[in-house]
Design a protein around this motif. Structure first.
Motif, short mmCIF file in Angstrom:
data_model
loop_
_atom_site.label_atom_id
_atom_site.label_comp_id
_atom_site.label_asym_id
_atom_site.label_seq_id
_atom_site.Cartn_x
_atom_site.Cartn_y
_atom_site.Cartn_z
N ASP A 1 41.06 42.63 -20.28
CA ASP A 1 40.31 42.26 -21.49
C ASP A 1 41.23 41.64 -22.53
O ASP A 1 40.87 40.66 -23.19
CB ASP A 1 39.59 43.47 -22.08
CG ASP A 1 38.42 43.95 -21.26
OD1 ASP A 1 37.98 43.24 -20.33
OD2 ASP A 1 37.94 45.08 -21.53
N TRP A 2 42.43 42.21 -22.71
CA TRP A 2 43.39 41.65 -23.66
C TRP A 2 43.87 40.26 -23.23
O TRP A 2 44.04 39.37 -24.05
CB TRP A 2 44.58 42.60 -23.88
CG TRP A 2 44.27 43.64 -24.91
CD1 TRP A 2 43.97 44.95 -24.68
CD2 TRP A 2 44.17 43.46 -26.32
NE1 TRP A 2 43.71 45.59 -25.87
CE2 TRP A 2 43.83 44.70 -26.88
CE3 TRP A 2 44.35 42.36 -27.16
CZ2 TRP A 2 43.66 44.87 -28.26
CZ3 TRP A 2 44.18 42.53 -28.53
CH2 TRP A 2 43.83 43.78 -29.06
N TRP B 1 41.24 37.97 -24.24
CA TRP B 1 41.28 37.86 -25.70
C TRP B 1 42.38 36.88 -26.11
O TRP B 1 42.19 36.05 -27.00
CB TRP B 1 41.54 39.26 -26.28
CG TRP B 1 41.55 39.39 -27.76
CD1 TRP B 1 40.49 39.67 -28.58
CD2 TRP B 1 42.69 39.28 -28.63
NE1 TRP B 1 40.91 39.74 -29.89
CE2 TRP B 1 42.24 39.51 -29.94
CE3 TRP B 1 44.04 39.02 -28.43
CZ2 TRP B 1 43.10 39.47 -31.04
CZ3 TRP B 1 44.90 38.98 -29.52
CH2 TRP B 1 44.42 39.21 -30.81
N ARG C 1 40.80 39.45 -36.45
CA ARG C 1 40.07 39.37 -35.18
C ARG C 1 39.67 40.76 -34.72
O ARG C 1 40.35 41.74 -35.00
CB ARG C 1 40.92 38.71 -34.11
CG ARG C 1 41.26 37.26 -34.41
CD ARG C 1 42.15 36.68 -33.33
NE ARG C 1 42.47 35.30 -33.58
CZ ARG C 1 41.83 34.28 -33.02
NH1 ARG C 1 40.86 34.49 -32.17
NH2 ARG C 1 42.18 33.04 -33.31
N ILE D 1 40.13 44.52 -28.70
CA ILE D 1 39.46 44.99 -27.50
C ILE D 1 39.16 46.48 -27.68
O ILE D 1 40.01 47.22 -28.17
CB ILE D 1 40.36 44.76 -26.25
CG1 ILE D 1 40.62 43.27 -26.04
CG2 ILE D 1 39.76 45.42 -25.02
CD1 ILE D 1 39.38 42.42 -25.89
#
Length: 161
Positions: free
Chosen positions: A14-15, A18, A143, A146
């Protein structure tokens, strides 16, 4: 234990996604804490995980420097290269491995002794610690980080149909 590794790998991916939205400058920008930048911190997470697993297997430690992997593409490629070996080891883990001893020689020649159980848990929490740092940096950048939530990731096999 395997569940927490799967959690870490899922959050790590997920990172990476991102990071796809960031410029190289943002990925490499010097930041307080961690390894000094988002990308270097991701590299460090991968390096430490693979290095400890290799030591448990009696293999040589990873000795590459970040300068050779200073792009998101290179770090992702390194992660893909190391992941299979790490995943195979983690999936073979059983209770008989808990109390095995690792004698680790430090750079100054001293020898540390740890149980394999300690090392494997250290490897898990090491990544979680650095993911927290990435979350702080994400918020400082304005931002959304996650989610660190383990729940709702579909990791519990006992609940699957």
């Amino acid at each position: 234990m395997q569940l927490l590794f799967k959690y870490n790998w899922m959050v790590r991916e997920d990172w990476f996604r991102w990071c796809d939205e960031l410029s190289e400058e943002e990925l490499l920008q010097n930041r307080p804490g961690g390894m000094g930048s988002i990308l270097h911190t991701l590299f460090h997470i991968i390096d430490v995980e693979w290095s400890w697993i290799r030591l448990l297997q009696g293999k040589a430690d990873f000795q590459e420097s970040f300068e050779e992997y200073n792009s998101l593409e290179k770090v992702r490629k390194l992660e893909a290269e190391f992941h299979l070996e790490v995943e195979n080891f983690v999936n073979q883990w059983d209770d008989s491995m808990e109390e095995r001893l690792l004698h680790n020689t430090l750079a100054d020649g001293r020898i540390e002794t740890h149980t394999w159980g300690e090392v494997i848990r250290h490897t898990i929490v090491h990544e979680i610690h650095h993911i927290g740092q990435l979350s702080i940096w994400a918020r400082e950048m304005g931002r959304e980080p996650i989610s660190a939530n383990l729940i709702r990731r579909g990791l519990s096999s006992s609940l699957k149909d």
